[in-house]
Design a protein around this motif. Structure first.
Motif, PDB file in Angstrom:
ATOM      1  N   TYR A 381      18.671 -36.366  11.111  1.00 28.70           N
ATOM      2  CA  TYR A 381      17.854 -35.650  10.143  1.00 28.70           C
ATOM      3  C   TYR A 381      18.761 -34.695   9.370  1.00 28.70           C
ATOM      4  O   TYR A 381      19.422 -33.846   9.987  1.00 28.70           O
ATOM      5  CB  TYR A 381      16.756 -34.857  10.844  1.00 28.70           C
ATOM      6  N   SER A 439      10.496 -36.262   9.732  1.00 28.40           N
ATOM      7  CA  SER A 439      11.191 -35.025   9.372  1.00 28.40           C
ATOM      8  C   SER A 439      11.087 -34.065  10.546  1.00 28.40           C
ATOM      9  O   SER A 439      10.286 -34.267  11.472  1.00 28.40           O
ATOM     10  CB  SER A 439      10.596 -34.392   8.106  1.00 28.40           C
ATOM     11  N   THR A 450      13.422 -27.522   6.564  1.00 30.04           N
ATOM     12  CA  THR A 450      13.037 -28.881   6.930  1.00 30.04           C
ATOM     13  C   THR A 450      14.201 -29.842   6.742  1.00 30.04           C
ATOM     14  O   THR A 450      14.904 -29.807   5.727  1.00 30.04           O
ATOM     15  CB  THR A 450      11.846 -29.356   6.086  1.00 30.04           C
ATOM     16  N   GLN A 452      15.087 -33.939   6.675  1.00 28.60           N
ATOM     17  CA  GLN A 452      14.469 -35.251   6.501  1.00 28.60           C
ATOM     18  C   GLN A 452      15.253 -36.315   7.264  1.00 28.60           C
ATOM     19  O   GLN A 452      16.483 -36.259   7.345  1.00 28.60           O
ATOM     20  CB  GLN A 452      14.431 -35.617   5.011  1.00 28.60           C
TER      21      GLN A 452
END
Length: 458
Positions: A381, A439, A450, A452
């Motif tokens: 991520y 995510s 955040t 992804q």
């Protein structure tokens, strides 16, 4: 008469065994929650209480080795090494080689130089052992993020740093914990006797006190008894090697040896080494701030004014030692997991020895998440360019690592919300209908960011 005397001796022996068994049960009761909660992978505990000595082992040597640690299991003891370096300073003072007020500059090897904050006030040897030298915790030319940060930091690197460092505080003005200061002290004491720190440790402390397993570099046989290292959460950690920083954190030892060392503090041997032990034990620096502890040479002095203690942590181990002459007692806890929770346990055990009715700790129960559901969260991520979370599963554990950092275990509050123990941070996964992570949100220091999921080929 002979029969009566024999019976009396036998009754005393039975009473002593019974008391030791009771002490062992009390230790088990306090130690068990740390293993059951997986806070610690494995540990060895040693207790001295008057004429009773108890050694217990808990957990396992590693995820792949279910053997229970014991008194001869070897661990890195980290900053407890500073206590040994403080004793080496006391030993050099008793031998007449130096004094506590000898200026550091007088012992600097060729090629070393230091700047002063005040021309009238040089750094003296006792400043290095009481964390009042004004030197920083670490030099800025040390690669502290390296998985084995001290291995390649040499005396040349230290000389380079000291030559350019301008102290901001006068010696003795405040207490600032300094690995650098103790490392410098260890190097100076060894250089003064034209040897290295490992040899000085052996000849002046380990051999006289019969600490056969207390070493900087382990033999092949000792290496086989070294517990595998783990970080907080149980993921594999790293052993650390030391060059010039050996006196600050490079010693490896076992509980049996550290109990011998603790006994020598309680009842110093005859001769100069016993005099040195008393000198190191003596308070050399009173607190300079409300948050400071008084210091002996290397020893922290607890707020009760009598108990001496120190703890240590490396890349996969944590250690703690408490010694009280007032109670005629000592506690040693060595763990193969780098977590400060070990200190909490050691304090519990010391209070227990002092007669306090300590209650076993209750750790929060975790939500159970199956390995199959954890597998759906695995992958990479991207948090930012060059900053990628890697999520993987090891057995029944979810591990997360950020680029350039170690893989750390996270713990479930739910199937999608996970938290770290080693730092105050939370990861919350967003998942699709199949439960696959798309995510992950990092919440730390009041900030949410955040990351992804990256594509399969990234």
């Amino acid at each position: 008469m002979k029969t009566s005397a024999t019976i009396a001796i036998l009754l005393l022996l039975i009473a002593s065994i019974s008391q030791a068994a009771d002490l062992a049960q009390q230790v088990d009761r306090l130690a068990k929650p740390y293993i059951d909660s997986e806070t610690v992978v494995g540990m060895s505990i040693g207790i001295i209480q008057g004429d009773k000595t108890v050694v217990r082992g808990y957990g396992k040597l590693s995820a792949d080795d279910s053997r229970v640690p014991d008194g001869r299991t070897i661990y890195e003891i980290g900053s407890i090494s500073k206590v040994f370096t403080g004793l080496l300073l006391a030993d050099a003072v008793v031998e007449g080689r130096v004094s506590l007020v000898t200026p550091v500059e007088e012992l600097l090897p060729a090629g070393f130089s230091m700047r002063r904050r005040d021309e009238v006030a040089p750094i003296r040897l006792w400043h290095l052992s009481t964390h009042t030298s004004g030197l920083p915790r670490l030099p800025d030319n040390l690669k502290a993020a390296d998985p084995n940060p001290y291995a390649e930091y040499t005396s040349e690197n230290m000389a380079e740093f000291l030559a350019q460092y301008q102290p901001r505080k006068k010696p003795g003005e405040n207490m600032e914990y300094s690995n650098l200061g103790t490392a410098l002290l260890g190097m100076l004491l060894a250089a003064d006797q034209k040897t290295d720190y490992a040899t000085l440790l052996q000849t002046r402390i380990a051999t006289p006190l019969q600490l056969d397993e207390t070493q900087i570099v382990l033999s092949a046989k000792q290496q086989n008894r070294l517990a595998s290292p783990h970080v907080d959460g149980g993921a594999p950690g790293r052993t650390w090697d030391f060059d010039v920083f050996a006196g600050a954190g490079g010693i490896r030892s076992d509980v049996d040896d550290l109990l011998k060392f603790a006994q020598a503090q309680l009842d110093p041997p005859a001769g100069k080494l016993g005099v040195a032990i008393d000198l190191a034990w003596r308070i050399q620096q009173q607190p300079l701030d409300a948050n400071d502890f008084a210091m002996g040479l290397g020893w922290h002095v607890a707020h009760d004014g009598s108990t001496r203690w120190h703890s240590g942590q490396t890349g996969g181990y944590h250690s703690s030692i408490f010694v009280s002459r007032k109670l005629d007692a000592a506690v040693v806890v060595l763990a193969n997991t780098a977590t400060g929770e070990v200190d909490v346990l050691a304090e519990q055990l010391m209070r227990m020895v002092a007669g306090v009715d300590e209650k076993p700790r209750e750790f929060a129960k975790l939500v159970e998440v199956s390995p199959e559901k954890m597998e759906r969260l695995t992958g990479k991520y991207q948090l930012a360019p060059g900053a990628v979370f890697t999520v993987s599963v090891q057995g029944n554990k979810l591990l997360v690592g950020l680029t350039g950092q170690s893989m750390l275990r996270v713990y479930p509050r739910s199937e999608t919300e996970w938290f770290y123990k080693v730092v105050d941070a939370t990861l919350t996964f967003q998942v699709d209908k199949s439960g696959r992570g798309v995510s992950v949100e990092l919440f730390q220091n009041g900030v949410r960011r955040t990351a992804q999921r990256m594509g399969k080929n990234e």
